[in-house]
Scaffold this active site. Structure first.
Site, mmCIF file in Angstrom:
data_model
loop_
_atom_site.group_PDB
_atom_site.id
_atom_site.type_symbol
_atom_site.label_atom_id
_atom_site.label_comp_id
_atom_site.label_asym_id
_atom_site.label_seq_id
_atom_site.Cartn_x
_atom_site.Cartn_y
_atom_site.Cartn_z
ATOM 1 N N LYS A 142 43.461 32.584 25.647
ATOM 2 C CA LYS A 142 43.397 33.838 26.388
ATOM 3 C C LYS A 142 43.958 34.966 25.518
ATOM 4 C CE LYS A 142 44.771 35.404 31.035
ATOM 5 N NZ LYS A 142 45.421 34.926 32.277
ATOM 6 N N SER A 218 42.350 35.589 36.022
ATOM 7 C CA SER A 218 42.347 36.399 34.837
ATOM 8 C C SER A 218 41.933 35.644 33.570
ATOM 9 C CB SER A 218 43.723 37.019 34.642
ATOM 10 O OG SER A 218 44.680 36.076 34.310
ATOM 11 N N ILE A 239 49.514 33.046 37.491
ATOM 12 C CA ILE A 239 50.617 33.383 38.407
ATOM 13 C C ILE A 239 50.112 33.481 39.832
ATOM 14 C CG2 ILE A 239 50.489 35.920 38.296
ATOM 15 C CD1 ILE A 239 53.586 35.893 38.085
ATOM 16 N N GLY A 241 46.524 32.224 40.336
ATOM 17 C CA GLY A 241 45.267 31.483 40.324
ATOM 18 C C GLY A 241 44.479 31.692 39.041
ATOM 19 N N SER A 242 45.052 32.365 38.082
ATOM 20 C CA SER A 242 44.313 32.845 36.907
ATOM 21 C C SER A 242 43.715 31.755 36.027
ATOM 22 C CB SER A 242 45.215 33.747 36.061
ATOM 23 O OG SER A 242 45.327 35.009 36.674
#
Lengths: 545, 545
Positions: A142, A218, A239, A241-242
């Site tokens: 990421k 995210s 934090i 569901g990312s």
């Protein structure tokens, strides 16, 4: 460097950034215009077949990127049956293709990856042993992770001004030590707090299953990339569901581990350091098999990540055996009042429960025993709004950018005008402890091995409509590790019996649009039992596939 | 029940409470007036010899209470070589004596303890196996733990109105399950935030080594009781030194474990629930041997305390071997600018370092590498002042009581008028992370097994002069587990060379007053390495005794 204050300024910076990215994709890996012309954020096509038919990958590269999981690939490389160079080239090509189709990448590090892969191959040949358990494995990251020499704008226009990272994130440092090969960083939403990976720097990531749908967020760039098999194993953060939302939206697997297990240090945060919230961000893997999630967890934790991050628990990864008895599984179907399940997800969870019951597991409904999942998520969300400085908005303003559309739908009407205070934070903690105790007592009293619940009330939905994430933030709120797994696909025909009258679907249920896209559920487990969670997930995956 | 609003009201309630306590000491266990007449908080006498000479304990009881540690005693009881009834009676008698001399008890549960001891003896006889690893062992508890049927006033006048506890604290529940026998609860300071165990309900606990000195706090009742061998193993709490300060003052051992290991649920807190501070209170043992501290930790953690407390980490106790190589030990001598060591403690730490160096351990001074220990403690203290409601003061006011004297000396002049805010809390967390990282890097870069430091700048000091506790709160601030161990004793003669001119001793150095009382130090270790800390402590204790 100039400060960005107007859109004109940053448009230029942004197009420079995008061009420089494009330039890192070799010409021979560029897709033909007949393919590229079909790519549009409103298109209802799948692009999953493009890597196989575009002719860019060799037969061997197609096999290497499609036939194995990370556990296989590392074993093959460690045993000398595959070369890192070939594996890395395969995934770089495929990532380049995925990017042209879904806009999933933010930083491209192909050259660095080839050089490292060669070194690793030579090391193995010379020393007769691998560098570590991830020897030669390309790993995608990421954008928020720092890799020396690469930017970490995390989609903020303002951060385009920052120099490339002068250090590696702790997790990157560890992955390098383990023998992994970082080769790309991936897209994410503005502020990292929505389920649409869209921002002004990189634009929007599309869902490879159907381009008009969100790829989730995210960690959405990872989701799209991994689904395209442009990555075999990726690293995200979670934090609310990312990691799990993109796992659902794309149809891959994602693990949000217990807080404090994977080191967080050295990353680029979207907001202010020093949050007093005890709902903690975590780092976890996304991939194609449960055993790959374990490979990541075990390999990283075996290095004692505390050494690189004082906030991480120095707690070894435990070897546990898969349960050899029928399981006690709690399940949450839905918060029917606030976020009723779309027919596809209702069919999925119903089928899941029946299937598991059918082979003798004990399934216990928690629906009437827990407080509203939605209302719990409001309390969770307050924890993310504790910064009186509203740093993400300040950063956006400093860059001259406004909120992207998806950010606007990730707001609770109940929290409009709400301002955090130190006094209320005490009460919030008490309230949280009460709800946590309800779940805790349910786990104890029913001797639950795990709790099943949908990842979201729907499948992937059209861009900018995903909205709030009550079903995933629940695990973060409780401090429970949670794995998101794909199961079944939306099907107009099969889902029809699960349409309920008198139910308002949020966002709207559009059977034609979501036809064929993956459904998915979560398994969550008591804190620090990531090891048991993995084994339970493996067992359940075996049952349903 | 009437609300206490004036001193007249509560004086009555208090004297009732004290009489009811006195009434629970059998007449034949009362000390003669020639002994009692010597007891005074200004007296410079030691009372350590009283149990041996007062004639209340039989020879067997004296042997049982003096010759063994808890590990021995439980083994003897489990093997049928001692009866719990005898062990419990011995410690009850001795606790009664200790109480008459030092005022260390708050709740007396002798009758309940006898009944349980008998049951345990019968169980062992009948079943041929113990109830658990603490079978038959009397264990003393700080007043803040709840035991069904007993009060937990924690020294607040207001709490005299509360009914006796209707539940056990999680830790009490576990100790019962392990076979332990609760028999007394022990004294603590008003608000639990000072190093003098003094409050309006129970009065002041005196130091058995020398009555005019503090017994420490907040687990001071335990400290005095255990030193008198009125308890073989006691349980305290620690957020700034509350286990280790009494260990120093009385000359026993105390362990402040890593946060999240021993369950906290169900106790009576001195303030408000829901603190957003990440400096967490912990529960730990005080006792006579390092292996007893481990006995407590291992026994409790082996029950998986998460089952009773959702906030506790489900992390097993690890079996580790003592290091078989020389150790790398960092050491902190003092914060010379703010709290220079008194001569006795300076001699102690100097001797300790020399002794350990003498047998080949590597000792590395951290004095010039760390920020001021005192200034760090100011930041720590801010975390304890985060409650805008100032709940402890509200409780005191509601009970009509003013602050005891020791509370007034536990205030930082630097924090006068300071008010917490949510915004500053973010900055405090950042500041804390910076300091924590300094220590973290020192541990990593020097491969430190542990860090040695004094427990306090002095030995036990006269009542109400102990003041601030920078040397102990450091470990809580860092999140490091820490064990406090006694070593050497203050000696006018031996300490003389360690008197430094130009140094202002706070509180004043009074060599005659402290003559002969214990000195002591701490060993602290990286978080979650309680297991390694215990082994290092055992090794160091072997070296210095």
């Amino acid at each position: 460097m100039a400060t960005c204050t107007t859109k004109t300024d940053w448009s230029l910076l942004v197009s420079e950034k995008r061009s420089s990215n494009r330039a890192k994709i070799p010409l021979e890996w560029r897709l033909s215009s007949d393919i590229l012309d079909t790519i549009d954020e409103k298109a209802t096509i799948s692009v999953l077949d493009v890597p196989g038919r575009c002719g860019i990958l060799t037969e061997v590269e197609l096999e290497l990127t499609e036939k194995y999981d990370a556990t296989d690939l590392t074993r093959m490389m460690i045993e000398g049956k595959a070369k890192s160079e070939d594996v890395v080239r395969g995934f770089c090509k495929r990532a380049a293709i995925a990017h042209q189709l879904t806009n999933c990448l933010t930083e491209i590090m192909f050259e660095e990856a080839f050089a490292r892969a060669k070194e690793l191959d030579e090391y193995l040949l010379k020393e007769g042993k691998p560098i570590g358990p991830l020897h030669g494995l390309p790993i995608s990251l990421k954008d928020s992770f720092n890799v020396k020499g690469a930017h970490a704008t995390i989609g903020y226009v303002k951060f385009l001004e920052n120099s490339p990272a002068s250090h590696n994130s702790a997790i990157v440092e560890i992955l390098l030590k383990l023998g992994a090969v970082p080769y790309v960083k991936t897209n994410l939403p503005q502020t990292m707090m929505s389920a649409d990976s869209d921002n002004y720097v990189f634009g929007r990531t599309l869902n490879p299953n159907k381009l008009c749908l969100t790829a989730g967020g995210s960690t959405g760039g990872e989701g799209a990339l991994i689904k395209m098999r442009g990555s075999i194993l990726g690293v995200g953060t979670d934090i609310a569901g990312s990691i799990r939302i993109p796992a659902l939206c794309n149809g891959i697997m994602g693990l949000q581990p217990s807080a404090g297990r994977i080191p967080w240090a050295g990353g680029t945060p979207p907001g202010r350091f020093g949050s007093p919230s005890t709902i903690l961000p975590v780092i976890g893997p996304e991939g194609h098999s449960v055993r790959d999630l374990e490979l990541f967890m075990k390999s990283v934790i075996d290095t004692d990540p505390w050494l690189l991050d004082a906030n991480i628990l120095s707690v070894p990864w435990r070897s546990v055996s898969p349960p050899r008895r029928s399981l006690n599984l709690g399940f949450i179907t839905e918060d029917r009042e606030h976020r009723p399940l779309h027919p596809s997800q209702l069919r999925m969870i119903t089928t899941l429960i029946k299937t598991l019951q059918g082979i003798g597991h004990s399934l216990i409904s928690l629906d009437d025993k827990i407080p509203s999942v939605y209302e719990t998520s409001i309390l969770a969300w307050k924890h993310f709004l504790l910064d009186p400085e509203k740093t993400p908005i300040k950063i956006m303003k400093a860059g001259g950018e406004s909120a992207v559309k998806s950010l606007l739908v990730t707001r609770y009407p109940e929290l409009q005008g709400w301002e955090a205070s130190l006094d209320e934070l005490w009460d919030m903690n008490v309230e949280r402890a009460k709800i946590t105790k309800i779940y805790h007592d349910l786990v104890i009293d029913n001797e639950l091995d795990a709790i099943l619940l949908p990842t979201y009330q729907a499948t992937a939905v059209p861009h900018d409509t995903y909205g709030l994430v009550p079903y995933t933030v629940l695990a973060n709120f409780l401090g429970y590790p949670s794995v998101a797994l794909p199961f079944l696909h939306a099907s107009k025909e099969a889902d029809k019996p699960f349409i309920r009258s008198g139910v308002t679907y949020i966002p709207p249920y559009e059977p034609d649009l979501v036809e064929g896209v993956p459904c998915g559920f979560q398994i969550m487990c008591r804190p620090m039992r990531d090891e048991e969670l993995i084994k339970i997930a493996e067992l359940i995956v075996k049952t349903i596939t």
